[in-house]
Design an enzyme around this catalytic site. Sequence first.
Site, PDB file in Angstrom:
ATOM      1  N   SER A  79      -7.069   2.415  -3.864  1.00  0.00           N
ATOM      2  CA  SER A  79      -5.758   2.826  -3.367  1.00  0.00           C
ATOM      3  C   SER A  79      -4.833   3.261  -4.486  1.00  0.00           C
ATOM      4  O   SER A  79      -3.832   3.914  -4.224  1.00  0.00           O
ATOM      5  CB  SER A  79      -5.075   1.643  -2.681  1.00  0.00           C
ATOM      6  OG  SER A  79      -5.453   1.565  -1.356  1.00  0.00           O
ATOM      7  N   ASP A  85     -23.102   9.792 -11.101  1.00  0.00           N
ATOM      8  CA  ASP A  85     -23.620   8.493 -10.682  1.00  0.00           C
ATOM      9  C   ASP A  85     -22.853   7.989  -9.470  1.00  0.00           C
ATOM     10  O   ASP A  85     -21.752   8.446  -9.178  1.00  0.00           O
ATOM     11  CB  ASP A  85     -23.563   7.486 -11.837  1.00  0.00           C
ATOM     12  CG  ASP A  85     -22.177   7.347 -12.424  1.00  0.00           C
ATOM     13  OD1 ASP A  85     -21.298   6.801 -11.735  1.00  0.00           O
ATOM     14  OD2 ASP A  85     -21.966   7.802 -13.577  1.00  0.00           O
ATOM     15  N   ASP A 110     -16.722  11.821 -18.347  1.00  0.00           N
ATOM     16  CA  ASP A 110     -17.895  11.130 -17.821  1.00  0.00           C
ATOM     17  C   ASP A 110     -17.800   9.630 -18.113  1.00  0.00           C
ATOM     18  O   ASP A 110     -17.441   9.227 -19.220  1.00  0.00           O
ATOM     19  CB  ASP A 110     -19.146  11.725 -18.490  1.00  0.00           C
ATOM     20  CG  ASP A 110     -20.410  11.410 -17.729  1.00  0.00           C
ATOM     21  OD1 ASP A 110     -20.336  10.764 -16.667  1.00  0.00           O
ATOM     22  OD2 ASP A 110     -21.496  11.822 -18.216  1.00  0.00           O
ATOM     23  N   GLU A 115       0.834  -1.208   0.000  1.00  0.00           N
ATOM     24  CA  GLU A 115       0.000   0.000   0.000  1.00  0.00           C
ATOM     25  C   GLU A 115       0.872   1.263   0.000  1.00  0.00           C
ATOM     26  O   GLU A 115       0.687   2.162  -0.817  1.00  0.00           O
ATOM     27  CB  GLU A 115      -0.907  -0.018   1.241  1.00  0.00           C
ATOM     28  CG  GLU A 115      -1.764   1.207   1.408  1.00  0.00           C
ATOM     29  CD  GLU A 115      -2.847   1.281   0.350  1.00  0.00           C
ATOM     30  OE1 GLU A 115      -3.709   0.406   0.317  1.00  0.00           O
ATOM     31  OE2 GLU A 115      -2.819   2.238  -0.449  1.00  0.00           O
ATOM     32  N   ASP A 131       1.190   4.102  -3.102  1.00  0.00           N
ATOM     33  CA  ASP A 131       0.809   5.500  -2.924  1.00  0.00           C
ATOM     34  C   ASP A 131       1.949   6.452  -3.270  1.00  0.00           C
ATOM     35  O   ASP A 131       1.771   7.408  -4.035  1.00  0.00           O
ATOM     36  CB  ASP A 131       0.325   5.743  -1.480  1.00  0.00           C
ATOM     37  CG  ASP A 131      -0.928   4.938  -1.155  1.00  0.00           C
ATOM     38  OD1 ASP A 131      -1.454   4.275  -2.067  1.00  0.00           O
ATOM     39  OD2 ASP A 131      -1.369   4.951   0.005  1.00  0.00           O
TER      40      ASP A 131
END
Length: 623
Positions: free
Chosen positions: A528, A591, A570, A305, A309
Amino acid sequence: MLVTTLLLALGATSVLAGPVTRSTYAVKGSHPVPRGWRATERAPKDHKMELRIGLTQGDFKGLEKHLFEASNPRHTKYGNHLSADDVHHFIKPSEEASSAVHEWLYGNGILAEEIEYTPAKDWIKVNLPVSAVENLLETEYHTYVSEDGRTAVRTPEWSLPRHLHEHISTIQPTNSFFGPRAQARMEKRKTEVLMDTEDLAEYIPPPPDAATVAEVCNTTWVTPTCLRTLYGSIDYTPQSLDKNTVAMNNFLGEVSLRSDTKLYLENFRPEALGAENEYDIISINGGTTAQTLNATQLEEGTGIEGNLDDQTIIGVSWPTPLEVFSTGGSPPFMPDITTPENTNEPYLVWLEYVLSLPDPLPSVISTSYDDDEQTVPKDYAIQVCNTLAQLGARGVSVLFASGDAGVGGSGECYSNDGRNASTFLPNFPSSCPYITSVGGTYKFNPEVPVFRNRTTGLYTAGGGVSYYFDTPDYQVDALKSYFAETGVVEQYAGLFNPGGRAYPDLSGQSLNFTIFWNGTLRPVSGTSASTPAVSGILALVNDALIAAGKPTLGFLNPWLYGGGYEAFNDVTTGSNYGCDTEGFPAVAGYDIATGWGTPNFKQILALHGVDVAGPGGPWGSWE
Ligand SMILES: *[C@@H]1O[C@H](CO)[C@@H](O)[C@H](O)[C@H]1NC(C)=O
Ligand SMILES: *[C@@H]1O[C@H](CO)[C@@H](O)[C@H](O)[C@H]1NC(C)=O
Ligand SMILES: *[C@@H]1O[C@H](CO)[C@@H](O)[C@H](O)[C@H]1NC(C)=O
Ligand SMILES: *[C@@H]1O[C@H](CO)[C@@H](O)[C@H](O)[C@H]1NC(C)=O
Ligand SMILES: *[C@@H]1O[C@H](CO)[C@@H](O)[C@H](O)[C@H]1NC(C)=O
Ligand SMILES: *[C@@H]1O[C@H](CO)[C@@H](O)[C@H](O)[C@H]1NC(C)=O
């Protein structure tokens, strides 16, 4: 003297009723223990706790009003970010609240010098043994154990003298089992290696003159060149390096390893080589800064993780300076070790630290952790969310990953309130209306909601609607149109709260990022991945805004929903499967699968009247 005068001046009835510290107790906080946790024995009396008392903020409504105005491009206060002092002025608890709480603490033998405060004094911190906390809160603490082996000292219910109910909004650790969960997915983590490092040339680099998404993007390996081309920042050179920083969070013992970052940059952003030694790793509350992994950490995938990042952010926003916050103090912990740190709620510890930093704060903060909203007591979620609003008011774009299980994990979609009712499972802090929640896409031209099937490890991006927070004003129209067009309120009647805050707000690529970990290249997926990718793009937007003499983006949502969406690609097909349903469909416009879609760097700047020269990006120039 002061205390008495104030209480009398305000005519507080409790004063007439007798000594306030002895007014009768009543239950103030109650929340069911989340599924998967069970009480074992009474907590050791001498177990030390770092008790955090959240006082009712003096004028949160005033802060919220300013936050919305400063984020609304149609308002004269647009971009008018507050200083730390301005924020403290709004949220400082009233003298009445502060006096009443202090009188109660002193009356229970707590000394003034034992009490610590956040700068705005809206949180009080005091170290106490369990026996003293039990007395203060008229409750009993137990040691709880979770199915996955975590331990916590908690109580499902706690009380306060009645006269303090209006002055204290939450106290932790009591009934919150909140533990942020990392949202990175690397299935078959221990065996799957995307490519032997020697064979990397087969994948990369793309041809030097490659300019189109088709030439640089491939769903099996998503690189920073792809992200920068897809979102239009490939030809932008940052200019505001001394005025702009981007930050990210490591919790739960996660680390960002410089040796892996070096390999990543060598292969995917060679001109940035050296940046692996330039970012600051800031340890908060004993957070780890270690740069090696032991056998257990290798087995557990520690660093996947943290590496995802920092590599993604640097890959996109270099040379914008990066700060890595590493916050310690979260489950799991051993209750027999009586260190107070171990019982902390890590978000609060981190927030206390960041909010005490001088201005300017980082312009974007990326956080790839979320947890089920229903495991967080409502009073605590509200106070944490209100505290996150302070970051937005000070001009920070606060981004959280929306989660990796669509509307909820398969077989997990039941309420935790004793009814065991079927429900979608929204995530917190994504459900907080004062932050921006980032969903996930994959594929290119067009991007669609990410979907990885069961065979390869089910992954869809989180999306849903809060049970705790009402639909914020900025989102009302978008949600109304979405419900009218899709009929999801009828289709999923009873499974979600149509009057709540919906998320995500926007999205980004989130599958098969080419990340180095333990010296090898591996595909890593999750919101993530999208959260640092979008954070990197927004950090570049802020760089260009600062260079043009304009304020930074700050809290994005009122701008985004108020027209900023025009600068987003979109996403109009697919859905965020979960809870064994198809979840919410993506449609034209807003949405609950992908929000407004994915960012277009140059168009965001164009909407702010900033023209960054040069072609580049799949959309070319926009003027
Ligand atoms: C994507 O990369 C894989 C692995 O190198 C390759 O087999 C495939 O042909 C590529 N796809 C496209 C569309 O270039
Ligand atoms: C993601 O990468 C894996 C290999 O690591 C590959 O099997 C899979 O097809 C990729 N997904 C897509 C959508 O290309
Ligand atoms: C590995 O490191 C972690 C984090 O520092 C520590 O908690 C753990 O005990 C270590 N494990 C071993 C086997 O050394
Ligand atoms: C980590 O790297 C070492 C050295 O290359 C290797 O022996 C080990 O198997 C790797 N471990 C994991 C879990 O990838
Ligand atoms: C909740 O209901 C589901 C479906 O009926 C069941 O499988 C599950 O065991 C129940 N859980 C609890 C805690 O009662
Ligand atoms: C799931 O993905 C795998 C690998 O891409 C593919 O072979 C399989 O057909 C897919 N299954 C379904 C049900 O879509």
